[in-house]
Design an enzyme around this catalytic site. Structure first.
Site, PDB file in Angstrom:
ATOM      1  N   ARG A  80       0.765  -1.029   0.014  1.00 22.26           N
ATOM      2  CA  ARG A  80      -0.114  -0.003   0.050  1.00 22.26           C
ATOM      3  C   ARG A  80       0.800   1.360  -0.061  1.00 22.26           C
ATOM      4  O   ARG A  80       0.385   2.391  -0.625  1.00 22.26           O
ATOM      5  CB  ARG A  80      -0.867   0.025   1.402  1.00 22.26           C
ATOM      6  N   ASN A 138      -2.885   6.754  13.678  1.00 25.52           N
ATOM      7  CA  ASN A 138      -3.073   6.606  14.915  1.00 25.52           C
ATOM      8  C   ASN A 138      -3.602   7.844  15.462  1.00 25.52           C
ATOM      9  O   ASN A 138      -3.331   8.905  15.218  1.00 25.52           O
ATOM     10  CB  ASN A 138      -1.787   5.851  15.649  1.00 25.52           C
ATOM     11  N   CYS A 195      -4.679  -0.482  11.236  1.00 28.98           N
ATOM     12  CA  CYS A 195      -4.350  -1.206  10.018  1.00 28.98           C
ATOM     13  C   CYS A 195      -3.615  -2.552  10.079  1.00 28.98           C
ATOM     14  O   CYS A 195      -3.531  -3.342   9.572  1.00 28.98           O
ATOM     15  CB  CYS A 195      -3.849  -0.497   8.870  1.00 28.98           C
ATOM     16  N   CYS A 322       8.038   0.540  20.859  1.00 26.11           N
ATOM     17  CA  CYS A 322       7.786   0.075  19.441  1.00 26.11           C
ATOM     18  C   CYS A 322       8.712   0.147  18.626  1.00 26.11           C
ATOM     19  O   CYS A 322       9.588   0.508  19.002  1.00 26.11           O
ATOM     20  CB  CYS A 322       6.200   0.427  19.238  1.00 26.11           C
TER      21      CYS A 322
END
Length: 357
Positions: A80, A138, A195, A322
């Site tokens: 994408r 987000n 997603c 993260c």
């Protein structure tokens, strides 16, 4: 609506040839093309939405495009995020995106901001541009973009996608509704999948990103009627587009400052790990953790943190991390809301750790 940007002085012969078909449009013409040339647009995120928006804005002749993103290209991005290719896996997204623009239109200036958008840099960055295009994925970043735009007076074009659906809107403080009029507060942790969790069709990103680019061109040139005060909703499975009208909420609390989440930088984390008095938690997915992890980090994916944010020992300092700081920020909000007295997240994520080490 009046054009947002004053026109540049002239077009070169190369620019006239390149934009010949666009110059034929009465709503743009030479003056509109000169406004595009003079425009400075900041793109937040070079991902699924940022990719098509970036390519079309560059192709349209937006003279200066800033790209802020601290992430690196991952193979799972490629279906994408069309500015990146297989050879770009592992590269900073801002570098890959800048190369894609150079191939598409070498007349455009790209300013790379290889950093995470945060409360400490948002206002300064936004003040250097005419408008902001938000391709983030987000809620933490979206509310940050909203608040920084309110404080700097900048308009912004927003888009969001999930699975087969997408939304587009224009927000402009002082001229119409803003994002907090549409969504006054973030959703409860774990109630809206990302997603990464729910998936998304790449072509939906293309449709929404193209709409975002169109709205940006319209704001710069004054062409047509913008989406200010409206939300465009796309359902790809039904192949429908519908519009909802949005008004300002007179009861909405004014934005006076940008609230910052408690965070720690990579150098401080290294020192605290040596002391051995913290719990370091990696909220990425198991595949990411298996490929590369900070020594001593315990894997608890974001979905599990959000499902039970009170699971952590309150007597131990908690550090969440993260890839770049986005998911850990979401996890941190939930953990703090659950009452943890000493929780922070790693500024810049594992990417910042890697740069230090």
């Amino acid at each position: 609506m009046k054009p947002l940007v004053e026109p540049a002085s002239e077009l070169t012969s190369d620019e006239r040839r390149r934009y010949a078909r666009q110059l034929l449009l009465p709503a743009i013409g030479e003056e509109g093309q000169l406004r595009l040339k003079a425009a400075r647009v900041l793109l937040v995120g070079a991902g699924g939405l940022g990719s098509p928006a970036l390519l079309y804005l560059a192709a349209a002749g937006v003279g200066t495009i800033g790209v802020i993103d601290d992430d690196v290209v991952d193979e799972t991005n490629l279906h994408r995020q069309v500015v990146h290719g297989t050879a770009d896996v592992g590269r900073p997204k801002v570098d890959s995106a800048a190369d894609a623009v150079a191939r598409a239109n070498p007349l455009i200036t790209v300013i790379k901001h290889n950093e995470r958008l945060c409360p400490g840099n948002a206002e300064h960055l936004f003040a250097a541009y005419d408008l902001v295009v938000d391709g983030s994925d987000n809620f933490t970043t979206r509310y940050l973009v909203n608040d920084a735009c309110v404080l700097t007076g900048r308009p912004w074009v927003w888009g969001a996608v999930l699975r087969f659906e997408g939304q587009v809107a224009v927000f402009w403080p002082g001229h119409g509704p803003v994002y907090r009029d549409l969504f006054p507060e973030p959703p409860a942790p774990g109630t809206v999948p990302s997603c990464n969790e729910a998936g998304v069709l790449g072509a939906v990103c293309a449709a929404i990103g193209a709409a975002m680019a169109t709205e940006t061109v319209k704001l710069i040139t004054g062409a047509g009627r913008s989406l200010l005060g409206r939300v465009l909703i796309h359902d790809a499975l039904a192949m429908t587009w519908c519009t909802l009208h949005l008004s300002q909420d007179p009861q909405r609390e004014p934005v006076t400052t940008i609230a910052a989440l408690p965070e720690i930088d990579a150098a401080q984390l290294a020192r605290e790990l040596q002391d051995g008095e913290i719990a370091l938690v990696d909220v990425r997915e198991p595949t990411e953790h298996a490929q590369h992890a900070i020594p001593g980090a315990q894997l608890i994916p974001l979905t599990k943190v959000l499902a039970d944010p009170g699971r952590f020992d309150h007597s131990v300092r908690l550090v969440l991390h993260c890839a770049g700081g986005t998911r850990s920020a979401e996890a941190l909000r939930a953990v703090l809301a659950a009452g943890h007295p000493d929780a922070v997240h790693l500024q810049g994520g594992i990417a910042a750790w890697d740069r230090l080490n």
